[in-house]
Design a protein around this motif. Sequence first.
Motif, PDB file in Angstrom:
ATOM      1  N   UNK A 132       0.840  -1.191   0.000  1.00  0.00           N
ATOM      2  CA  UNK A 132       0.000   0.000   0.000  1.00  0.00           C
ATOM      3  C   UNK A 132       0.879   1.246   0.000  1.00  0.00           C
ATOM      4  N   UNK A 133       0.535   2.177  -0.879  1.00  0.00           N
ATOM      5  CA  UNK A 133       1.229   3.457  -0.931  1.00  0.00           C
ATOM      6  C   UNK A 133       0.176   4.546  -0.887  1.00  0.00           C
ATOM      7  N   UNK A 134       0.196   5.341   0.182  1.00  0.00           N
ATOM      8  CA  UNK A 134      -0.766   6.426   0.332  1.00  0.00           C
ATOM      9  C   UNK A 134      -0.180   7.492   1.242  1.00  0.00           C
ATOM     10  N   UNK A 135      -0.950   8.562   1.441  1.00  0.00           N
ATOM     11  CA  UNK A 135      -0.499   9.644   2.298  1.00  0.00           C
ATOM     12  C   UNK A 135      -0.536   9.273   3.769  1.00  0.00           C
TER      13      UNK A 135
ATOM     14  N   UNK B 121       4.051  -1.476   8.671  1.00  0.00           N
ATOM     15  CA  UNK B 121       3.784  -0.184   8.055  1.00  0.00           C
ATOM     16  C   UNK B 121       4.972   0.739   8.337  1.00  0.00           C
ATOM     17  N   UNK B 122       5.724   1.050   7.300  1.00  0.00           N
ATOM     18  CA  UNK B 122       6.932   1.871   7.461  1.00  0.00           C
ATOM     19  C   UNK B 122       6.609   3.288   7.911  1.00  0.00           C
ATOM     20  N   UNK B 123       5.382   3.744   7.633  1.00  0.00           N
ATOM     21  CA  UNK B 123       5.011   5.096   8.033  1.00  0.00           C
ATOM     22  C   UNK B 123       4.561   5.150   9.484  1.00  0.00           C
ATOM     23  N   UNK B 124       3.764   4.152   9.903  1.00  0.00           N
ATOM     24  CA  UNK B 124       3.220   4.154  11.259  1.00  0.00           C
ATOM     25  C   UNK B 124       4.141   3.476  12.253  1.00  0.00           C
ATOM     26  N   UNK B 125       5.032   2.602  11.758  1.00  0.00           N
ATOM     27  CA  UNK B 125       5.939   1.886  12.655  1.00  0.00           C
ATOM     28  C   UNK B 125       5.244   0.733  13.346  1.00  0.00           C
ATOM     29  N   UNK B 126       6.034  -0.083  14.057  1.00  0.00           N
ATOM     30  CA  UNK B 126       5.469  -1.202  14.802  1.00  0.00           C
ATOM     31  C   UNK B 126       5.166  -2.393  13.920  1.00  0.00           C
TER      32      UNK B 126
ATOM     33  N   UNK C 272      -6.507  -8.230   6.412  1.00  0.00           N
ATOM     34  CA  UNK C 272      -5.473  -7.240   6.708  1.00  0.00           C
ATOM     35  C   UNK C 272      -6.079  -5.876   7.034  1.00  0.00           C
ATOM     36  N   UNK C 273      -7.159  -5.494   6.379  1.00  0.00           N
ATOM     37  CA  UNK C 273      -7.778  -4.201   6.651  1.00  0.00           C
ATOM     38  C   UNK C 273      -8.420  -4.181   8.037  1.00  0.00           C
ATOM     39  N   UNK C 274      -9.041  -5.279   8.416  1.00  0.00           N
ATOM     40  CA  UNK C 274      -9.692  -5.336   9.724  1.00  0.00           C
ATOM     41  C   UNK C 274      -8.671  -5.311  10.861  1.00  0.00           C
ATOM     42  N   UNK C 275      -7.595  -6.065  10.712  1.00  0.00           N
ATOM     43  CA  UNK C 275      -6.587  -6.114  11.778  1.00  0.00           C
ATOM     44  C   UNK C 275      -5.746  -4.840  11.856  1.00  0.00           C
ATOM     45  N   UNK C 276      -5.663  -4.074  10.785  1.00  0.00           N
ATOM     46  CA  UNK C 276      -4.874  -2.852  10.823  1.00  0.00           C
ATOM     47  C   UNK C 276      -5.683  -1.656  11.312  1.00  0.00           C
ATOM     48  N   UNK C 277      -6.980  -1.843  11.561  1.00  0.00           N
ATOM     49  CA  UNK C 277      -7.819  -0.766  12.080  1.00  0.00           C
ATOM     50  C   UNK C 277      -8.806  -1.365  13.073  1.00  0.00           C
ATOM     51  N   UNK C 278      -8.290  -1.648  14.294  1.00  0.00           N
ATOM     52  CA  UNK C 278      -9.062  -2.381  15.283  1.00  0.00           C
ATOM     53  C   UNK C 278      -9.123  -1.610  16.601  1.00  0.00           C
ATOM     54  N   UNK C 279      -9.888  -2.134  17.534  1.00  0.00           N
ATOM     55  CA  UNK C 279     -10.147  -1.407  18.778  1.00  0.00           C
ATOM     56  C   UNK C 279      -9.106  -1.649  19.858  1.00  0.00           C
TER      57      UNK C 279
END
Length: 648
Positions: free
Chosen positions: A352-355, A399-404, A443-450
């Motif tokens: 993924x490549x985005x802002x 995620x190279x931008x967010x780290x971890x 991948x989308x669900x696990x990358x934006x979870x509670x």
Amino acid sequence: MISKKPLALACAIAVSLPFAVHADEPAPTTVVITGSRFPSAESLEPIGATVITRDEIRQAGVNDVNQAIRKIGGVFGRQSLDSSPDFALDLRGFGTNGPQNMVIMVDGVRLNENELVSSVLSTIPIDTVERIEITRGGSSVLYGEGATGGVIQIVTRKDPRYAQAGTHGSVFGEAGQLRERDLRASLAHVAGKLSFDAAVARQDNGNYRANSDFTQNSLSAGVQVGYTGGRAGIRVESARQDSRLPGALSMAQFQANPRQTQTPNDFGSLDTDRVNAFAEVRVGEVDLAAELSHRERDASLNYFFGPDLSVTQYDGRQTQFSPRARWLHTLDGGMLNELVAGIDVIDWTRKTVSSYSLSDASQKSKAVYLRDELRFDPAHDGRVALGVRREIFDKDYVDAMLGGVPDNGSQGQNAWEAQGSYRVLPQLELTARAGQSYRVANVDENSFRTSLSLLKVQTSHDLEFGASWGDAARKVSARVFQHKLDNEIFYDPTAFANTNLDPTRRRGVEIDAEADLAAGWRATAHLQHVNAKFTEGPNAGREMVLVPKNVLTARLNWLPGNGQSADFGAQWVDRQRYGSDFDNRCAATMPSYVTFDARYAVKLGPWEVAVNGLNLADRHYFSYAYGCQSGIYPSDGRQLKLSARYDF
């Protein structure tokens, strides 16, 4: 980077197997379904199966596979958000996560992606489709994770051993309202045991709303050879889509003008390429088969926030290898036994490549399954089947931008099933099914979870009882079903993230009916009633969102045999909760709606001319809204079309 070795291996399989076996050629048999992942006789077709034939697709005048599944198969579909004809399909009431709770297969290859998107079916040339098979209910033993709602199989390849020799083809053109144009051409050549087919298509549609233009170019080509005991071949498909993105409306905007857009500059594109090599061979009483496929999917989304442009690009790759074997033999007393064993290996990656993200995601899965079915009383069609599956998932997300490293690790899941049927009277058959199915967070669900922890695996305990009465002229089938889910994976609007829900349940009834009313007249209908609720937690007893309680689809066909044909259909969709209404406190529900479509055609030698209409009453309605009376995506208005087809 995906290695080229799988494609080389696919070619090697397709080329070498014709020379590997010297068993006697089997006589042609009637093939009605591939419920066991092998072509099966009618006596072994799975419970709750619906088969859509090539003739039914043509008579209904549908232009893509997704529309055939909805119009003819009675599957509920939700308006696409990207102007494409790929509606989000939903078996048994899973709402916006319907596509993640069903499996779609094309020629034995899994089409689902490990992300929050619907399977793209419009890229499959409709003229190459032999049949579509819909099996409702938990099917994880044979098809893996995400098959709680059921499985849809699209079969395109034709067996050259039994196809009509020579060169055949067709040219099709259609034009209609809303700047709709559809051009298709197909060609097939059969010479002995070798066959080749190709199809090209161009679709343009201005669509109903402003900024909703859609364009698609697609190509499909396949070659295969029949040989003593089997066949092998390879198919290549490529498609390019460009879509404008009309966005959502508020209720006031929808009521004022459902055709308007608040995002006049947003647009996107999708490029897909698939190659699939397959081989089948019979050795004595054992059938061997394998598919090796590779798929590339590149998507781009372009959103304007005032003068600022946000661009997101997804680069996805998936390789699958699925070898399997079946032992079909007759026991003492005339009992027929079918033992199937197989392996599924899938390697999926996405960049993924985005802002807001520079992520690399991957998922590898390895599964083994075993299923045995015994027809123990041929006189009464008595059948019993048992099956198990074990699947291991290895995930990695950086995620190279967010780290971890928010998503990595390994986990294993099990599925099982037991089913049976018995014909207690010449026209009355009783059926029963039970099992356990599962779904893994994508991948989308696990990358934006509670929470910091990964989402838990969703499991479902599935139960179904059914009865079927009638014969080929008149038949009605009814099934009552229940899915009890733990840790259902869903977007929680109150938490603004994906989460594991408190226990939920789907409980309902499905009824299929078909009847020859008179000479040349035939009627079919499908009813789905679903009660989807929370069973525990603070929302216990409350209804799940975006699940219509009732969906009724009915069709009437007229085929007098003099070159004329007519097809009329209607679908009623009941009220449903808005997408954000988890606590059921929204003062309104999404309105119910009825739509009508019809087609009349006449054949004049090799020509067929037809007029086709969708949403004939020009009903203003919507099937998706993510807020309470907001976030509305209006559905298409009336569209009239004229087409001509030439067969040679």
